[in-house]
Design an enzyme around this catalytic site. Sequence first.
Site, mmCIF file in Angstrom:
data_model
loop_
_atom_site.group_PDB
_atom_site.id
_atom_site.type_symbol
_atom_site.label_atom_id
_atom_site.label_comp_id
_atom_site.label_asym_id
_atom_site.label_seq_id
_atom_site.Cartn_x
_atom_site.Cartn_y
_atom_site.Cartn_z
ATOM 1 N N LYS A 98 0.809 -1.227 0.000
ATOM 2 C CA LYS A 98 0.000 0.000 0.000
ATOM 3 C C LYS A 98 0.841 1.276 0.000
ATOM 4 O O LYS A 98 0.452 2.280 -0.572
ATOM 5 C CB LYS A 98 -0.944 0.006 1.199
ATOM 6 C CG LYS A 98 -2.119 -0.930 1.035
ATOM 7 C CD LYS A 98 -3.194 -0.630 2.074
ATOM 8 C CE LYS A 98 -4.469 -1.389 1.775
ATOM 9 N NZ LYS A 98 -4.374 -2.829 2.107
ATOM 10 N N GLU A 120 -10.103 7.250 3.811
ATOM 11 C CA GLU A 120 -11.015 6.398 4.579
ATOM 12 C C GLU A 120 -10.350 5.048 4.708
ATOM 13 O O GLU A 120 -9.512 4.672 3.887
ATOM 14 C CB GLU A 120 -12.379 6.301 3.907
ATOM 15 C CG GLU A 120 -12.571 5.157 2.975
ATOM 16 C CD GLU A 120 -11.793 5.268 1.685
ATOM 17 O OE1 GLU A 120 -11.283 4.234 1.253
ATOM 18 O OE2 GLU A 120 -11.678 6.357 1.101
ATOM 19 N N SER A 387 1.598 -9.723 -0.907
ATOM 20 C CA SER A 387 1.284 -8.293 -0.805
ATOM 21 C C SER A 387 1.615 -7.695 0.556
ATOM 22 O O SER A 387 1.863 -6.502 0.668
ATOM 23 C CB SER A 387 -0.202 -8.071 -1.122
ATOM 24 O OG SER A 387 -1.009 -8.935 -0.332
#
Length: 415
Positions: A98, A120, A387
């Site tokens: 991310k 968010e 990931s």
Amino acid sequence: MEASKTNFKQLIANTEGYYGSYGGMYIPEIIRENISGIAEAFNHYKDEGDFKKELAAAYLELSGRPTAFTPLERLTEHLGGAQIAIKNEGLNHTGAHKINHCIGQVLLAKRLGKKRIIAETGAGQHGYATATVCARYGMECVVYMGKKDYERQRPNVYWMELLGATVVAVEDGEQTLNDAVIAAFKDLIAHPDDSFYLLGSAVGPHPYPAMNTHFQKIVGEEIRKQSMATFNKLPNYCIACVGGGSNALGMFYEFLDDSEIQLIGVEAGGYGLKAGEHAAKIAHGKQGIFEGYSSYFLQDNDGNISNTSSVSAGLDYCGVSPILAHLYDEKRVMFSTASDDESIAALQLIAQKEGIILALESCHAMAEAIALAPSLSKDKLIVVNASGRGEKDLFITMNKFQPEALQSYIKTLQK
Ligand SMILES: *Cc1c(COP(=O)(O)O)cnc(C)c1O
């Protein structure tokens, strides 16, 4: 004639925001200028020298790229088929891929002269990565969370607050992710001039799907080099889990036009096939428009968005990238599902065979590789995008493997 001559890379890079009939920019007029401004800035800066230099430096100095490419020899021998390797995005700063698109977006926000980042988050992982880059680049950071998520993800709330972000618990609706998205949109509507909405996956209105894919494509670029260096060949299969689709597109983008390489996205099969028991949009969803874009969504016959379920918080989302929706229709990316139980089993196997604790999201991709490898010959290479790393899942996985030990540990904290 070859089966497909489509140049998918160009198609995605040169888009005006539509991928077949998916994508678009379904937003209120009052924020159109803000979002169009981001699209223009992205178009301008993505190929500009100084921006590219700053991005590359941040990948290197902050995130710790390139991340490792690791052959899993003991697992491969155990399964007795194709060679398996992982791209270990879990080694990034903050523990997952991310950070790649958070860095890219915050650099763009700076270029646009924005002072305030709005985000968010559901489980808190995106909020955590966002709060991290905001601290690093001196931006004010406001993160919206449904009140239920705020309470059940308290450790991530704590990290965000420690990093200086303001975390707002949203009391409307179901008090989960979709309510947080609405609150964040409302904030942007109230502050269109000084704020930048930093989105956590390759979803949302244009330019976010293309932009976040762009900031993630470093993953596949590194895999190409590392696979050649390690095995002197490219992968035959690339496998990634799919929540919104950013880590999958980060891995796949580089290989879209290498048509002999099979690309497989793995969705969350949850614990059942009924609505509300899984988060498999491609498998069970249908096309709709929600949260600013058109794609596959989990919805009932009246078009109401369904609840989702997954043991991995990062896959627990009702929509999917419009880019992946198109690539699925075009048969360039195949999809499958892994259940909660299969993913938990993969977690334990990889931990014990390889000494690597994967994020539960990544375990979905690994479960697919474990199922596929024995049916393939030894000369085939499967690369799995790991990931994220699994420390964040401590309370969930310990509750599965050692529930009594977890309970007695919590009691010691209460003393
Ligand atoms: C958030 C997250 C995901 C899912 O998001 P994508 O946009 O589909 O990549 C997958 N893995 C990890 C570790 C995550 O934190």
